[in-house]
Design a protein around this motif. Sequence first.
Motif, PDB file in Angstrom:
ATOM      1  N   SER A   1     -31.948  43.032   9.561  1.00 12.78           N
ATOM      2  CA  SER A   1     -31.861  41.823  10.362  1.00 12.78           C
ATOM      3  C   SER A   1     -31.676  42.273  11.805  1.00 12.78           C
ATOM      4  O   SER A   1     -31.314  43.428  12.056  1.00 12.78           O
ATOM      5  N   PRO A   2     -31.913  41.387  12.787  1.00 11.02           N
ATOM      6  CA  PRO A   2     -31.738  41.787  14.182  1.00 11.02           C
ATOM      7  C   PRO A   2     -30.325  42.244  14.498  1.00 11.02           C
ATOM      8  O   PRO A   2     -30.095  43.000  15.426  1.00 11.02           O
ATOM      9  N   SER A   3     -29.348  41.756  13.709  1.00 14.40           N
ATOM     10  CA  SER A   3     -27.966  42.138  13.959  1.00 14.40           C
ATOM     11  C   SER A   3     -27.674  43.555  13.485  1.00 14.40           C
ATOM     12  O   SER A   3     -26.689  44.167  13.902  1.00 14.40           O
ATOM     13  N   GLN A   4     -28.529  44.083  12.599  1.00 11.35           N
ATOM     14  CA  GLN A   4     -28.374  45.465  12.157  1.00 11.35           C
ATOM     15  C   GLN A   4     -29.048  46.370  13.177  1.00 11.35           C
ATOM     16  O   GLN A   4     -30.141  46.093  13.652  1.00 11.35           O
ATOM     17  N   ARG A   5     -28.398  47.467  13.510  1.00 13.21           N
ATOM     18  CA  ARG A   5     -28.859  48.318  14.577  1.00 13.21           C
ATOM     19  C   ARG A   5     -29.264  49.684  14.052  1.00 13.21           C
ATOM     20  O   ARG A   5     -28.838  50.118  12.982  1.00 13.21           O
ATOM     21  N   ILE A   6     -30.078  50.375  14.844  1.00  9.70           N
ATOM     22  CA  ILE A   6     -30.563  51.703  14.496  1.00  9.70           C
ATOM     23  C   ILE A   6     -29.987  52.698  15.496  1.00  9.70           C
ATOM     24  O   ILE A   6     -29.843  52.387  16.682  1.00  9.70           O
ATOM     25  N   ALA A   7     -29.664  53.895  15.026  1.00  5.42           N
ATOM     26  CA  ALA A   7     -29.090  54.918  15.894  1.00  5.42           C
ATOM     27  C   ALA A   7     -29.952  56.172  15.894  1.00  5.42           C
ATOM     28  O   ALA A   7     -30.600  56.493  14.889  1.00  5.42           O
ATOM     29  N   PHE A   8     -29.982  56.858  17.022  1.00  9.34           N
ATOM     30  CA  PHE A   8     -30.582  58.185  17.075  1.00  9.34           C
ATOM     31  C   PHE A   8     -29.617  59.191  16.454  1.00  9.34           C
ATOM     32  O   PHE A   8     -28.404  58.986  16.438  1.00  9.34           O
ATOM     33  N   LYS A   9     -30.162  60.311  15.973  1.00 10.92           N
ATOM     34  CA  LYS A   9     -29.363  61.255  15.193  1.00 10.92           C
ATOM     35  C   LYS A   9     -28.208  61.863  15.978  1.00 10.92           C
ATOM     36  O   LYS A   9     -27.162  62.184  15.400  1.00 10.92           O
TER      37      LYS A   9
ATOM     38  N   THR B   1     -26.889  52.280  19.752  1.00  9.42           N
ATOM     39  CA  THR B   1     -27.828  51.677  18.805  1.00  9.42           C
ATOM     40  C   THR B   1     -28.857  50.817  19.520  1.00  9.42           C
ATOM     41  O   THR B   1     -28.647  50.372  20.651  1.00  9.42           O
ATOM     42  N   PHE B   2     -29.964  50.570  18.833  1.00  4.65           N
ATOM     43  CA  PHE B   2     -31.041  49.750  19.368  1.00  4.65           C
ATOM     44  C   PHE B   2     -31.578  48.833  18.275  1.00  4.65           C
ATOM     45  O   PHE B   2     -31.246  48.991  17.091  1.00  4.65           O
ATOM     46  N   ALA B   3     -32.396  47.863  18.669  1.00  9.76           N
ATOM     47  CA  ALA B   3     -32.926  46.875  17.725  1.00  9.76           C
ATOM     48  C   ALA B   3     -34.014  47.486  16.845  1.00  9.76           C
ATOM     49  O   ALA B   3     -34.753  48.367  17.283  1.00  9.76           O
ATOM     50  N   PRO B   4     -34.148  47.026  15.595  1.00 12.05           N
ATOM     51  CA  PRO B   4     -35.154  47.594  14.690  1.00 12.05           C
ATOM     52  C   PRO B   4     -36.593  47.243  15.048  1.00 12.05           C
ATOM     53  O   PRO B   4     -37.522  47.863  14.543  1.00 12.05           O
ATOM     54  N   ILE B   5     -36.798  46.224  15.889  1.00 13.27           N
ATOM     55  CA  ILE B   5     -38.110  45.943  16.476  1.00 13.27           C
ATOM     56  C   ILE B   5     -37.949  46.049  17.985  1.00 13.27           C
ATOM     57  O   ILE B   5     -37.042  45.453  18.573  1.00 13.27           O
ATOM     58  N   ILE B   6     -38.833  46.816  18.616  1.00 15.43           N
ATOM     59  CA  ILE B   6     -38.720  47.104  20.043  1.00 15.43           C
ATOM     60  C   ILE B   6     -39.759  46.295  20.799  1.00 15.43           C
ATOM     61  O   ILE B   6     -40.925  46.216  20.397  1.00 15.43           O
ATOM     62  N   ASN B   7     -39.345  45.678  21.900  1.00 13.97           N
ATOM     63  CA  ASN B   7     -40.246  44.875  22.716  1.00 13.97           C
ATOM     64  C   ASN B   7     -41.087  45.770  23.626  1.00 13.97           C
ATOM     65  O   ASN B   7     -40.556  46.411  24.531  1.00 13.97           O
TER      66      ASN B   7
ATOM     67  N   ASN C   1     -53.796  38.882   3.611  1.00 18.44           N
ATOM     68  CA  ASN C   1     -53.565  37.436   3.550  1.00 18.44           C
ATOM     69  C   ASN C   1     -53.009  37.029   2.179  1.00 18.44           C
ATOM     70  O   ASN C   1     -52.104  36.197   2.091  1.00 18.44           O
ATOM     71  N   THR C   2     -53.540  37.615   1.116  1.00 21.70           N
ATOM     72  CA  THR C   2     -53.037  37.318  -0.229  1.00 21.70           C
ATOM     73  C   THR C   2     -51.567  37.723  -0.355  1.00 21.70           C
ATOM     74  O   THR C   2     -50.741  36.971  -0.901  1.00 21.70           O
ATOM     75  N   ILE C   3     -51.229  38.896   0.171  1.00 15.90           N
ATOM     76  CA  ILE C   3     -49.844  39.367   0.116  1.00 15.90           C
ATOM     77  C   ILE C   3     -48.946  38.479   0.968  1.00 15.90           C
ATOM     78  O   ILE C   3     -47.822  38.135   0.572  1.00 15.90           O
ATOM     79  N   ALA C   4     -49.437  38.089   2.145  1.00 18.02           N
ATOM     80  CA  ALA C   4     -48.654  37.230   3.041  1.00 18.02           C
ATOM     81  C   ALA C   4     -48.345  35.893   2.376  1.00 18.02           C
ATOM     82  O   ALA C   4     -47.219  35.385   2.461  1.00 18.02           O
ATOM     83  N   GLN C   5     -49.326  35.294   1.716  1.00 17.23           N
ATOM     84  CA  GLN C   5     -49.094  34.030   1.030  1.00 17.23           C
ATOM     85  C   GLN C   5     -48.083  34.196  -0.105  1.00 17.23           C
ATOM     86  O   GLN C   5     -47.234  33.327  -0.331  1.00 17.23           O
ATOM     87  N   LYS C   6     -48.166  35.306  -0.793  1.00 22.18           N
ATOM     88  CA  LYS C   6     -47.232  35.575  -1.895  1.00 22.18           C
ATOM     89  C   LYS C   6     -45.784  35.592  -1.404  1.00 22.18           C
ATOM     90  O   LYS C   6     -44.880  35.068  -2.081  1.00 22.18           O
ATOM     91  N   HIS C   7     -45.556  36.163  -0.217  1.00 22.20           N
ATOM     92  CA  HIS C   7     -44.192  36.301   0.302  1.00 22.20           C
ATOM     93  C   HIS C   7     -43.832  35.224   1.325  1.00 22.20           C
ATOM     94  O   HIS C   7     -42.723  35.249   1.876  1.00 22.20           O
ATOM     95  N   ASN C   8     -44.781  34.313   1.578  1.00 20.08           N
ATOM     96  CA  ASN C   8     -44.546  33.239   2.550  1.00 20.08           C
ATOM     97  C   ASN C   8     -44.245  33.800   3.945  1.00 20.08           C
ATOM     98  O   ASN C   8     -43.296  33.401   4.619  1.00 20.08           O
ATOM     99  N   VAL C   9     -45.051  34.769   4.361  1.00 18.02           N
ATOM    100  CA  VAL C   9     -44.914  35.382   5.679  1.00 18.02           C
ATOM    101  C   VAL C   9     -46.300  35.431   6.321  1.00 18.02           C
ATOM    102  O   VAL C   9     -47.263  34.874   5.800  1.00 18.02           O
TER     103      VAL C   9
ATOM    104  N   ASP D   1     -41.420  34.697  14.018  1.00 18.89           N
ATOM    105  CA  ASP D   1     -42.304  35.360  13.062  1.00 18.89           C
ATOM    106  C   ASP D   1     -42.050  36.862  13.034  1.00 18.89           C
ATOM    107  O   ASP D   1     -42.004  37.479  11.963  1.00 18.89           O
ATOM    108  N   ASN D   2     -41.858  37.470  14.208  1.00 19.32           N
ATOM    109  CA  ASN D   2     -41.594  38.905  14.246  1.00 19.32           C
ATOM    110  C   ASN D   2     -40.366  39.265  13.419  1.00 19.32           C
ATOM    111  O   ASN D   2     -40.345  40.276  12.711  1.00 19.32           O
ATOM    112  N   LEU D   3     -39.340  38.440  13.497  1.00 13.52           N
ATOM    113  CA  LEU D   3     -38.098  38.728  12.788  1.00 13.52           C
ATOM    114  C   LEU D   3     -38.272  38.699  11.274  1.00 13.52           C
ATOM    115  O   LEU D   3     -37.533  39.367  10.543  1.00 13.52           O
ATOM    116  N   ARG D   4     -39.249  37.931  10.797  1.00 17.02           N
ATOM    117  CA  ARG D   4     -39.461  37.857   9.343  1.00 17.02           C
ATOM    118  C   ARG D   4     -39.897  39.191   8.753  1.00 17.02           C
ATOM    119  O   ARG D   4     -39.708  39.434   7.555  1.00 17.02           O
ATOM    120  N   ALA D   5     -40.479  40.063   9.569  1.00 14.32           N
ATOM    121  CA  ALA D   5     -40.888  41.371   9.054  1.00 14.32           C
ATOM    122  C   ALA D   5     -39.692  42.190   8.595  1.00 14.32           C
ATOM    123  O   ALA D   5     -39.819  43.049   7.719  1.00 14.32           O
TER     124      ALA D   5
END
Length: 380
Positions: free
Chosen positions: A37-45, A51-57, A301-309, A342-346
């Motif tokens: 989730s956006p609240s979960q952060r990633i760290a360099f070793k 920490t930084f966001a799991p999706i980068i702008n 598209n088939t996979i996206a419909q299956k997961h509603n994303v 939509d980006n956050l749904r990934a």
Amino acid sequence: MLASAQTLGRAAPAHRASRRCSKVTCSAAVSTPTTLSPSQRIAFKSDPSYTFAPIINGCWQLAGGHGNEVFNGIGEKLESHAAAGLTTYDTADIYGPSEEILGQFQRAHAAAGGAPVQIFTKYVPNIFQQRPTPASVEAAVRRSLAKLQVDKLDLVQMHWWDYGIPGMADAALALADLQAKGLIRFVGTTNMDTQALAKIVDAGVDVAVNQVQFSLLDRRPLNGMVQYCSERGIKIFAYGSVGGGLLSDRYYEAPKPPGLFGGKPRYNSFDLNTSSLKMYWNVCKQFGGQDLWRELLEVLNTIAQKHNVSIANVSVRWIMQQGDGKTVYPLVGLRGTRHIADNLRALSLQLDAEDNAAIEQVLSKSKGPTGDCYSFERGN
């Protein structure tokens, strides 16, 4: 990323993990990572406290070639992403006024009491005109410090246009010296292939990240880079993860029946109206051209419909699940605000064995791109 862009498509309507080898790539073992989730952060070793966001702008659109609308309301766009938890921004010293814009944003954001943001930049020397020296590297870093209005750069990712020009490891070591002096928090690279990255690491540079192109259309990082980085705790920042939008709902359409005289299914024409789309279309042609790309979109598209994303969600999540599932993090172009939700749904999507098997069936037909990261771009 260097002077290119990606635009996630509109959200889809509510509507095997295994070791694989194909003609083009042989992937590292694929894990099943936990969702984020956006609240979960990633760290360099080297520093778990940062920490930084799991999706980068990604802010490469500010380099030009994507229309003036990119700049309209840019402060509000940057703030909206931070408010959604996407607090990490990627730029470069060659991205036009990007560093100045981000510096102004960060200053205003902090003054308003906003949560800390992270701004990653790049050092891209013109090695065709002048070989970098420790003094010129420091001068470039100080220019970025002034533009971003900070005392320490969060991350500097070095690019080297031509491996035949000497001085690459020395320039990276100069950045490491500036890191030791407190001007840089982390040192990284961009568009390095595995051999070049290893040369820099072996020289003694503590590389935190390598930023490369990585998508379902371009799987060259699976030819060694993902495994190398996973084993050493080096992150991979993936640009082009949706191919400038080619891997999104924007370009999906059901095929029209062949004409009166038979032939292949027909599709609407489309406009390659940005510099990034032109670049990614060249990648798509190496992947297998329009027919295989359309076949891939149908499966996605088939996979996206299956997961509603959305199709873009599936495309982004696929690269995040490569390797150990803790190494690859996508850059998503910051073009507007309508794709934030939509980006956050990934992050919460989980591709299962059935999904991966369906995708692999298409990928096994692909002929390219071949080689290591940024290979044909360098003429290799």
